[in-house]
Design a protein around this motif. Structure first.
Motif, PDB file in Angstrom:
ATOM      1  N   PRO A 115      22.458   8.438  30.710  1.00 39.57           N
ATOM      2  CA  PRO A 115      21.030   8.797  30.759  1.00 39.57           C
ATOM      3  C   PRO A 115      20.631   9.587  29.511  1.00 39.57           C
ATOM      4  CG  PRO A 115      22.310  10.195  32.212  1.00 39.57           C
ATOM      5  CD  PRO A 115      23.257   9.168  31.681  1.00 39.57           C
ATOM      6  N   ASN A 116      19.330   9.746  29.314  1.00 40.04           N
ATOM      7  CA  ASN A 116      18.839  10.566  28.219  1.00 40.04           C
ATOM      8  C   ASN A 116      19.238  12.022  28.440  1.00 40.04           C
ATOM      9  OD1 ASN A 116      17.170   8.455  26.920  1.00 40.04           O
ATOM     10  ND2 ASN A 116      16.031   8.570  28.855  1.00 40.04           N
ATOM     11  N   THR A 117      19.423  12.738  27.359  1.00 42.44           N
ATOM     12  CA  THR A 117      19.696  14.173  27.462  1.00 42.44           C
ATOM     13  C   THR A 117      18.405  14.952  27.244  1.00 42.44           C
ATOM     14  OG1 THR A 117      21.952  13.878  26.656  1.00 42.44           O
ATOM     15  CG2 THR A 117      21.029  16.094  26.506  1.00 42.44           C
ATOM     16  N   ILE A 118      18.057  15.733  28.234  1.00 40.23           N
ATOM     17  CA  ILE A 118      16.849  16.547  28.131  1.00 40.23           C
ATOM     18  C   ILE A 118      17.067  17.581  27.025  1.00 40.23           C
ATOM     19  CG2 ILE A 118      15.454  18.274  29.340  1.00 40.23           C
ATOM     20  CD1 ILE A 118      16.020  16.659  31.932  1.00 40.23           C
ATOM     21  N   VAL A 119      16.125  17.671  26.117  1.00 37.20           N
ATOM     22  CA  VAL A 119      16.266  18.569  24.958  1.00 37.20           C
ATOM     23  C   VAL A 119      15.673  19.946  25.265  1.00 37.20           C
ATOM     24  CG1 VAL A 119      15.649  18.920  22.538  1.00 37.20           C
ATOM     25  CG2 VAL A 119      16.225  16.617  23.379  1.00 37.20           C
ATOM     26  N   THR A 120      14.500  19.944  25.869  1.00 36.30           N
ATOM     27  CA  THR A 120      13.808  21.211  26.127  1.00 36.30           C
ATOM     28  C   THR A 120      13.884  21.540  27.605  1.00 36.30           C
ATOM     29  OG1 THR A 120      12.301  20.761  24.307  1.00 36.30           O
ATOM     30  CG2 THR A 120      11.624  22.454  25.893  1.00 36.30           C
ATOM     31  N   ALA A 121      14.539  22.658  27.909  1.00 31.78           N
ATOM     32  CA  ALA A 121      14.654  23.096  29.299  1.00 31.78           C
ATOM     33  C   ALA A 121      14.729  24.600  29.324  1.00 31.78           C
ATOM     34  CB  ALA A 121      15.895  22.484  29.946  1.00 31.78           C
ATOM     35  N   TYR A 122      14.322  25.170  30.449  1.00 35.99           N
ATOM     36  CA  TYR A 122      14.383  26.626  30.627  1.00 35.99           C
ATOM     37  C   TYR A 122      14.789  26.930  32.047  1.00 35.99           C
ATOM     38  CZ  TYR A 122      13.008  31.467  31.217  1.00 35.99           C
ATOM     39  OH  TYR A 122      13.015  32.792  31.507  1.00 35.99           O
ATOM     40  N   PHE A 123      15.584  27.971  32.214  1.00 33.79           N
ATOM     41  CA  PHE A 123      16.020  28.405  33.554  1.00 33.79           C
ATOM     42  C   PHE A 123      15.977  29.908  33.551  1.00 33.79           C
ATOM     43  CE2 PHE A 123      19.981  28.806  36.456  1.00 33.79           C
ATOM     44  CZ  PHE A 123      19.186  29.057  37.557  1.00 33.79           C
TER      45      PHE A 123
ATOM     46  N   GLU B 157      22.112  -4.089  39.527  1.00 35.31           N
ATOM     47  CA  GLU B 157      21.503  -2.831  39.946  1.00 35.31           C
ATOM     48  C   GLU B 157      20.817  -2.159  38.773  1.00 35.31           C
ATOM     49  OE1 GLU B 157      24.293  -0.650  42.885  1.00 35.31           O
ATOM     50  OE2 GLU B 157      25.564  -1.789  41.558  1.00 35.31           O
TER      51      GLU B 157
ATOM     52  N   ILE C 240      20.780   4.480  28.091  1.00 32.47           N
ATOM     53  CA  ILE C 240      20.061   3.550  28.966  1.00 32.47           C
ATOM     54  C   ILE C 240      18.900   2.889  28.238  1.00 32.47           C
ATOM     55  CG2 ILE C 240      20.650   4.731  31.110  1.00 32.47           C
ATOM     56  CD1 ILE C 240      17.833   6.001  31.061  1.00 32.47           C
TER      57      ILE C 240
ATOM     58  N   GLN D 199      18.874  13.783  32.004  1.00 31.97           N
ATOM     59  CA  GLN D 199      19.664  14.869  32.578  1.00 31.97           C
ATOM     60  C   GLN D 199      19.933  15.966  31.564  1.00 31.97           C
ATOM     61  OE1 GLN D 199      23.466  13.394  33.925  1.00 31.97           O
ATOM     62  NE2 GLN D 199      24.337  13.295  31.881  1.00 31.97           N
TER      63      GLN D 199
ATOM     64  N   TYR E 134      11.864  24.920  33.930  1.00 39.54           N
ATOM     65  CA  TYR E 134      11.018  23.849  33.410  1.00 39.54           C
ATOM     66  C   TYR E 134      11.816  22.961  32.465  1.00 39.54           C
ATOM     67  CZ  TYR E 134      10.037  26.450  29.001  1.00 39.54           C
ATOM     68  OH  TYR E 134      10.128  27.110  27.804  1.00 39.54           O
TER      69      TYR E 134
ATOM     70  N   TYR F 211      19.370   2.519  34.451  1.00 41.57           N
ATOM     71  CA  TYR F 211      19.823   3.743  35.108  1.00 41.57           C
ATOM     72  C   TYR F 211      21.168   4.159  34.512  1.00 41.57           C
ATOM     73  CZ  TYR F 211      16.919   1.647  38.825  1.00 41.57           C
ATOM     74  OH  TYR F 211      15.928   1.046  39.535  1.00 41.57           O
ATOM     75  N   GLY F 212      21.393   5.472  34.476  1.00 37.44           N
ATOM     76  CA  GLY F 212      22.698   5.961  34.063  1.00 37.44           C
ATOM     77  C   GLY F 212      23.733   5.715  35.145  1.00 37.44           C
TER      78      GLY F 212
ATOM     79  N   VAL G 225      19.470   7.780  37.941  1.00 35.37           N
ATOM     80  CA  VAL G 225      19.243   8.883  36.998  1.00 35.37           C
ATOM     81  C   VAL G 225      18.881   8.340  35.619  1.00 35.37           C
ATOM     82  CG1 VAL G 225      21.735   9.037  36.500  1.00 35.37           C
ATOM     83  CG2 VAL G 225      20.248  10.965  36.025  1.00 35.37           C
ATOM     84  N   ILE G 226      17.859   8.944  35.021  1.00 33.26           N
ATOM     85  CA  ILE G 226      17.439   8.490  33.688  1.00 33.26           C
ATOM     86  C   ILE G 226      17.437   9.629  32.664  1.00 33.26           C
ATOM     87  CG2 ILE G 226      16.160   6.447  34.443  1.00 33.26           C
ATOM     88  CD1 ILE G 226      13.599   8.075  34.204  1.00 33.26           C
TER      89      ILE G 226
ATOM     90  N   SER H 254      12.377  30.489  37.742  1.00 31.91           N
ATOM     91  CA  SER H 254      11.520  29.439  37.190  1.00 31.91           C
ATOM     92  C   SER H 254      12.383  28.470  36.387  1.00 31.91           C
ATOM     93  CB  SER H 254      10.451  30.068  36.285  1.00 31.91           C
ATOM     94  OG  SER H 254       9.623  29.071  35.757  1.00 31.91           O
TER      95      SER H 254
END
Lengths: 143, 154
Positions: free
Chosen positions: B146-154, B66, B40, A121, A17, B117-118, A118-119, A15
């Motif tokens: 690009p923005n850095t994703i703060v909350t993520a789970y794997f 672009e 961005i 990451q 998210y 766009y990055g 990409v926006i 999973s």
């Protein structure tokens, strides 16, 4: 959602998210790039309750590069701050090492029509737990 | 007596003469672009360091189309007392010029909104003499993150 025990070549469901930072256009795209010992299963798989761009086409996911990049598209616009959850199927590819802790790089794209757009990451995000690599730790058995 | 009876066509022909010119091009990038914030889609100030072959009357920075949004057409004071003119699509140029001259090496202060766009995007800078001829040109790259994703789970 890994099993904590991995056998080389065996498919395991995971999973993933993330919370989006920036919104996208309708018909947006996501790429997951996997590393550190896992690759896409031979039959790439993904599922999600995410909104679709064209419902009749379903959620589209393809193996894009060498079994390491999963491209997911036909997505409705992503909203800033919303959480998006996916299930993917991976397999261990490690031939050495007793443990394995795969990584995923998550990228969201403003538009499917602009491949490099990409926006958001998250690079090399680690699996929540380290798993055992049973390729090199065989199970004991009794006779 | 010859008089004009009927005029079927009237067609002007204009002849131009042109001059050719050798334009010096930087072998390596003579321009570096340093945004104060490279994220961005944020309003920021780019410090564009341009080293030309000689003093110039005007500089132009041609940004990519672009990722970089179309500039709002405007006329503002930019680097020191220099003036900058912004032209949006289809050119996406910023023209900077000085009352007297722009030195060989100049750090321009360009206020703009970063790309949406990055990635790395190529542009072209040119230096002009007072006689409107291009005296030097160089490519440059602008990097947007690009923005850095703060909350993520794997």
């Amino acid at each position: 959602m890994g099993s904590n025990t991995l056998y080389k070549g065996a498919d395991v469901y995971y999973s993933i998210y993330f919370d989006a930072i920036a919104p996208t256009q309708a018909n947006s795209m996501i790429r997951f790039t996997f590393g550190s010992g896992v690759t896409l299963s031979s039959q790439p798989y993904c599922s999600s309750s995410i909104g679709l761009y064209v419902a009749e086409h379903g959620l589209r996911c393809v193996n894009e590069v060498s079994n390491t990049v999963l491209k997911i598209y036909n997505l409705a616009a992503l909203s800033a701050g919303s959480r998006y959850t996916f299930t993917v199927r991976l397999k261990s590819d490690l031939t050495t090492g007793s443990t394995i802790r795969p990584t995923v790089t998550i990228r969201t794209y403003y538009s499917y029509n602009v491949d490099y757009s990409v926006i958001d990451q998250k690079v090399n995000h680690l699996l929540a737990a380290t798993e055992n690599n049973y390729q090199t730790i065989p199970n004991d058995f009794s006779i | 007596m010859l008089t004009k009876y009927i005029e079927l066509y009237y067609y002007e022909v204009t002849l131009f003469t042109t001059v050719s010119q050798q334009i010096a091009t930087a072998s390596t990038n003579a321009v570096t672009i340093t945004p104060s914030n490279s994220l961005i889609n944020v309003a920021t100030t780019h410090t564009n360091t341009f080293t030309t072959s000689s003093n110039a009357y005007a500089l132009t920075y041609q940004y990519d189309r672009e990722s970089t949004p179309s500039f709002d057409n405007k006329f503002v004071t930019c680097t020191g007392s220099n003036k900058c003119v912004y032209f949006g699509y289809p050119v996406n140029w910023i023209i900077e010029y000085a009352a007297t001259s722009i030195p060989v090496s100049v750090s321009s202060s360009i206020s703009m909104t970063n790309g949406i766009y990055g990635g790395t995007y190529a542009g072209l800078a040119r230096a002009y003499s007072s006689s409107s001829l291009i005296i030097f040109k160089s490519t440059f790259n602008t990097v947007y993150n690009p923005n850095t994703i703060v909350t993520a789970y794997f």
